[in-house]
Design a protein around this motif. Structure first.
Motif, mmCIF file in Angstrom:
data_model
loop_
_atom_site.group_PDB
_atom_site.id
_atom_site.type_symbol
_atom_site.label_atom_id
_atom_site.label_comp_id
_atom_site.label_asym_id
_atom_site.label_seq_id
_atom_site.Cartn_x
_atom_site.Cartn_y
_atom_site.Cartn_z
ATOM 1 N N SER A 516 0.842 -1.185 0.000
ATOM 2 C CA SER A 516 0.000 0.000 0.000
ATOM 3 C C SER A 516 0.880 1.238 0.000
ATOM 4 O O SER A 516 2.061 1.175 0.366
ATOM 5 N N ARG A 517 0.302 2.356 -0.405
ATOM 6 C CA ARG A 517 1.091 3.580 -0.463
ATOM 7 C C ARG A 517 1.671 3.921 0.903
ATOM 8 O O ARG A 517 2.861 4.270 1.035
ATOM 9 N N SER A 518 0.869 3.860 1.938
ATOM 10 C CA SER A 518 1.334 4.230 3.270
ATOM 11 C C SER A 518 2.433 3.294 3.750
ATOM 12 O O SER A 518 3.423 3.734 4.353
ATOM 13 N N ASP A 539 -2.221 -0.968 -13.939
ATOM 14 C CA ASP A 539 -1.632 -2.307 -13.881
ATOM 15 C C ASP A 539 -2.720 -3.244 -13.415
ATOM 16 O O ASP A 539 -3.191 -3.153 -12.269
ATOM 17 N N ALA A 540 -3.110 -4.149 -14.332
ATOM 18 C CA ALA A 540 -4.225 -5.048 -14.026
ATOM 19 C C ALA A 540 -3.916 -5.979 -12.874
ATOM 20 O O ALA A 540 -4.830 -6.550 -12.267
ATOM 21 N N ASP A 541 -2.636 -6.128 -12.557
ATOM 22 C CA ASP A 541 -2.265 -7.072 -11.493
ATOM 23 C C ASP A 541 -2.159 -6.406 -10.130
ATOM 24 O O ASP A 541 -1.919 -7.077 -9.122
ATOM 25 N N VAL A 542 -2.297 -5.086 -10.078
ATOM 26 C CA VAL A 542 -2.116 -4.366 -8.804
ATOM 27 C C VAL A 542 -3.384 -3.597 -8.475
ATOM 28 O O VAL A 542 -3.870 -2.814 -9.305
ATOM 29 N N PRO A 543 -3.910 -3.792 -7.256
ATOM 30 C CA PRO A 543 -5.133 -3.076 -6.871
ATOM 31 C C PRO A 543 -4.899 -1.567 -6.849
ATOM 32 O O PRO A 543 -3.769 -1.092 -6.695
ATOM 33 N N ALA A 544 -5.949 -0.816 -6.973
ATOM 34 C CA ALA A 544 -5.878 0.640 -6.923
ATOM 35 C C ALA A 544 -5.270 1.101 -5.595
ATOM 36 O O ALA A 544 -5.624 0.591 -4.534
ATOM 37 N N GLY A 545 -4.344 2.078 -5.680
ATOM 38 C CA GLY A 545 -3.710 2.638 -4.482
ATOM 39 C C GLY A 545 -2.523 1.845 -3.991
ATOM 40 O O GLY A 545 -1.853 2.261 -3.041
ATOM 41 N N TYR A 546 -2.215 0.733 -4.622
ATOM 42 C CA TYR A 546 -1.044 -0.055 -4.240
ATOM 43 C C TYR A 546 0.090 0.240 -5.217
ATOM 44 O O TYR A 546 -0.112 0.695 -6.340
ATOM 45 N N VAL A 547 1.341 -0.021 -4.762
ATOM 46 C CA VAL A 547 2.528 0.398 -5.500
ATOM 47 C C VAL A 547 2.783 -0.498 -6.695
ATOM 48 O O VAL A 547 2.803 -1.733 -6.577
ATOM 49 N N VAL A 548 3.011 0.163 -7.842
ATOM 50 C CA VAL A 548 3.393 -0.562 -9.051
ATOM 51 C C VAL A 548 4.920 -0.627 -9.148
ATOM 52 O O VAL A 548 5.495 -1.678 -9.412
ATOM 53 N N ARG A 549 5.597 0.519 -8.858
ATOM 54 C CA ARG A 549 7.060 0.600 -8.944
ATOM 55 C C ARG A 549 7.542 1.852 -8.224
ATOM 56 O O ARG A 549 6.743 2.689 -7.793
ATOM 57 N N VAL A 567 7.194 7.240 -5.747
ATOM 58 C CA VAL A 567 6.338 6.063 -5.588
ATOM 59 C C VAL A 567 5.199 6.161 -6.601
ATOM 60 O O VAL A 567 4.429 7.126 -6.587
ATOM 61 N N VAL A 568 5.112 5.168 -7.484
ATOM 62 C CA VAL A 568 4.065 5.119 -8.506
ATOM 63 C C VAL A 568 3.051 4.052 -8.095
ATOM 64 O O VAL A 568 3.413 2.897 -7.840
ATOM 65 N N VAL A 569 1.758 4.441 -8.005
ATOM 66 C CA VAL A 569 0.724 3.511 -7.549
ATOM 67 C C VAL A 569 -0.227 3.181 -8.708
ATOM 68 O O VAL A 569 -0.286 3.882 -9.727
#
Length: 633
Positions: A516-518, A539-549, A567-569
């Motif tokens: 998660s971002r926090s 990113d279809a594999d990552v829920p909204a608000g979670y970190v992609v990279r 931080v990119v979410v």
């Protein structure tokens, strides 16, 4: 009392003061340990040469000055208890009864340490000025401030174990001036600490004491007097015609504010100095506060080399006039020019003055019996001092490093052994400190401080980049060590390499993808980075608000602290399941999720329901995507 006159030990002066043992002897007085039999207290007794007591005008002046000194009551002033003249025996003896001080002198402290750090030098000077302030307020000028007249006794009470500074010999110089001569061409005082006006006219004011204190502070900061020369005349000439140099020129660790304080106190122009000791004391305290220097205690001194005695005389013995009196023919101490004279003119004036001195048959010293400086090279300090004392010379000990002479061994004398000098004169005894050692520089000190410390040790500093290292707790550019290591004996002028910190070691960016971002921000901060929002991506594999990279990517090594990491979410939208919903309900649910409903089949009837959708419920799509609906009927 001459240097060869029998000791008064065992005598009872004025039917009251029992003389027990000799503490120190000079050409014009001797100082004894004694006992006040009436009050049963230990005292110091200064006994003057018998010929003084035979001079009624001098005896009257001596009594008057002693009474004035006895009125000074201050912890930093040596207490004067009594004075008198004892007429028992073959000679009359004028004497002064004083406080017996347990400890040593400022000269002893300077011989031990060479120079004092600024905080300690200011602490000593502060107590000297406190004593002089009391005297100046009582219209009493000291006239002979010097390290030998600054005693360091042992404090009592809560401060036991530390030293207390006490100023001695108030008024004695003026009393001595009344003996044998009234000529204005005779200047009494120690030449190294005389003010220009004392050299020129013999007159002294409170500002003259201020000048002497400035020279005292200079010597404490640098370890050497401001002026030196082959003769007393050359030293006196410098007082009149040369400004006192900045202490930092000899000791780079002296702050500029202390240079300014010494400059103001030692101005050759009397009116440019602080008015009296009270004014200089106020300036000193302001400078110390501005520099943030602590008010450190003065160290208690061990007993001097005086046999089994554990005290020093409350006042130093007075040597013959050859040591403390400069006899100047009229015209030698030339009037200071109102404007800067060309160097050639000054040089010519000096030559003419010296020529006039020779042609007129004047002598610089009284009773200048000559004695050869003994050979003391290779002796210990105590043996060398004893050899000089036996030759009736006064040793002034200085310490210097030497590549071959062991620590504590005499290197030479100045003047050299065999040189004919005046009896009672001062001879510089140069003692070896051995080879210099690499200074102990605490990790974290600045580069400038390290360079100054290495130079102060008589060594050559050099930065070696090959020794630089990353250090977690030491700022970049600060010193982390020296080579050779601290305490290593090296030759004078040897190179000492120092290493600098590269700052904290490089740290890899931690992997926070899928967090998660926090949680990602917390992990990055713990690693020493400063996280910031770097945007959103689908990113279809990552829920909204979670970190992609992260930017830079995970695993990238970054040096330093406080480096920013983006931080990119994910902005993926999870498609709601609207199965069996009416068309209107399905459209509202999808719109709330940021999606658009598109009817593919059916939906005309009032009771139409969704039986199929694409993408299906739970799938992740980009924001604003279209969701196709099939309804029946």
């Amino acid at each position: 009392m001459t240097a060869r006159e029998a000791s008064l030990a065992g005598a009872l002066l004025d039917h009251r003061y029992q003389v027990t043992s000799l503490l120190a002897r000079g050409g014009m007085s001797a100082v004894y340990r004694g006992v006040d039999t009436r009050l049963d207290r230990p005292v110091a007794i200064k006994v003057m040469d018998p010929h003084y007591a035979a001079d009624p005008s001098w005896a009257e002046r001596f009594e008057r000055e002693a009474r004035a000194a006895a009125r000074l009551h201050h912890p930093n002033v040596v207490a004067v208890h009594d004075q008198g003249v004892d007429y028992s025996g073959d000679n009359a003896h004028a004497f002064l009864v004083m406080e017996l001080v347990d400890g040593g002198t400022l000269r002893d402290l300077l011989e031990q340490r060479g120079k004092l750090d600024p905080a300690l030098a200011l602490s000593v000077t502060e107590q000297v000025l406190a004593a002089l302030s009391v005297a100046h307020q009582a219209d009493l000028v000291h006239r002979d401030i010097k390290p030998e007249n600054v005693l360091i006794g042992r404090a009592a009470g809560p401060a036991e174990g530390t030293g207390v500074v006490k100023v001695a010999d108030f008024g004695l110089v003026r009393a001595l001036a009344s003996a044998n001569t009234t000529s204005s061409s005779v200047i009494l005082g120690t030449v190294a600490y005389l003010s220009p006006e004392q050299v020129e006219t013999g007159a002294a004011t409170e500002r003259s004491d201020v000048y002497s204190v400035g020279l005292l502070l200079y010597e404490m900061l640098t370890g050497a007097p401001a002026f030196s020369g082959d003769t007393a005349l050359s030293v006196a000439y410098q007082h009149v015609n040369t400004d006192v140099p900045a202490p930092s020129a000899s000791n780079p660790l002296v702050p500029a504010a202390l240079d300014d304080l010494v400059r103001r106190a030692t101005s050759r122009q009397v009116r440019e100095r602080p008015a009296d000791a009270t004014a200089l004391l106020a300036e000193l305290r302001q400078v110390r506060d501005a520099l943030g220097l602590p008010q450190v205690p003065v160290p208690a001194l061990p007993p001097p080399d005086v046999g089994d005695d554990h005290t020093v005389p409350a006042m130093s013995p007075i040597t013959r006039p050859v040591n403390h009196t400069l006899h100047m023919p009229e015209g030698i101490a030339e009037e200071r020019p109102r404007r800067r004279a060309p160097r050639f003119a000054l040089f010519t004036a000096a030559l003419l003055a010296l020529a006039g001195l020779v042609a007129g048959g004047f002598w610089l010293y009284q009773a200048a019996n000559q004695v050869a400086v003994p050979q003391v090279n290779g002796m210990t300090r105590d043996r060398a001092k004893q050899a000089l004392a036996q030759a009736e010379l006064r040793p002034h000990v200085v310490r210097k490093h030497h590549n071959t002479v062991d620590t504590g061994t005499a290197i030479r004398t100045d003047p050299a052994a065999g040189t004919e000098v005046s009896t009672g004169g001062e001879v510089t005894l140069v003692m070896s400190l051995g080879r210099p050692t690499v200074p102990d520089i605490d990790p974290g000190n600045s580069r400038a401080d390290a360079i100054a410390a290495i130079k102060q040790a008589g060594l050559t500093p050099k930065h070696d980049p090959g020794l630089d290292e990353y250090r977690e707790s030491i700022p970049k550019g600060a010193v982390i060590g020296v080579a050779p290591g601290p305490g290593t004996p090296v030759k004078i002028g040897a190179t000492v390499s120092y290493a600098l910190s590269k700052g904290p070691p490089p740290t890899p960016v931690p992997t926070v993808a899928g967090k998660s971002r926090s949680a990602a921000f917390s992990i990055l901060r713990q690693a020493g980075f400063v996280p910031y929002d770097a945007g959103e991506v689908f990113d279809a594999d990552v829920p909204a608000g979670y970190v992609v990279r992260t930017e830079p990517a995970a695993g990238t090594t970054l040096a330093g602290t406080g480096v920013r990491v983006g931080v990119v979410v994910s902005n993926a939208v999870e498609v709601p399941d609207v199965s069996y919903r009416s068309l209107g309900a399905a459209q509202r649910i999808l719109a709330d999720a940021g999606l658009t409903a598109q009817v593919v089949q059916g939906g005309a009837g009032f009771v139409s329901r969704v039986y199929q959708q694409n993408p299906g419920g739970g799938e992740r799509v980009e924001p604003g995507s279209v969701v196709q609906l099939w309804l029946f009927p």
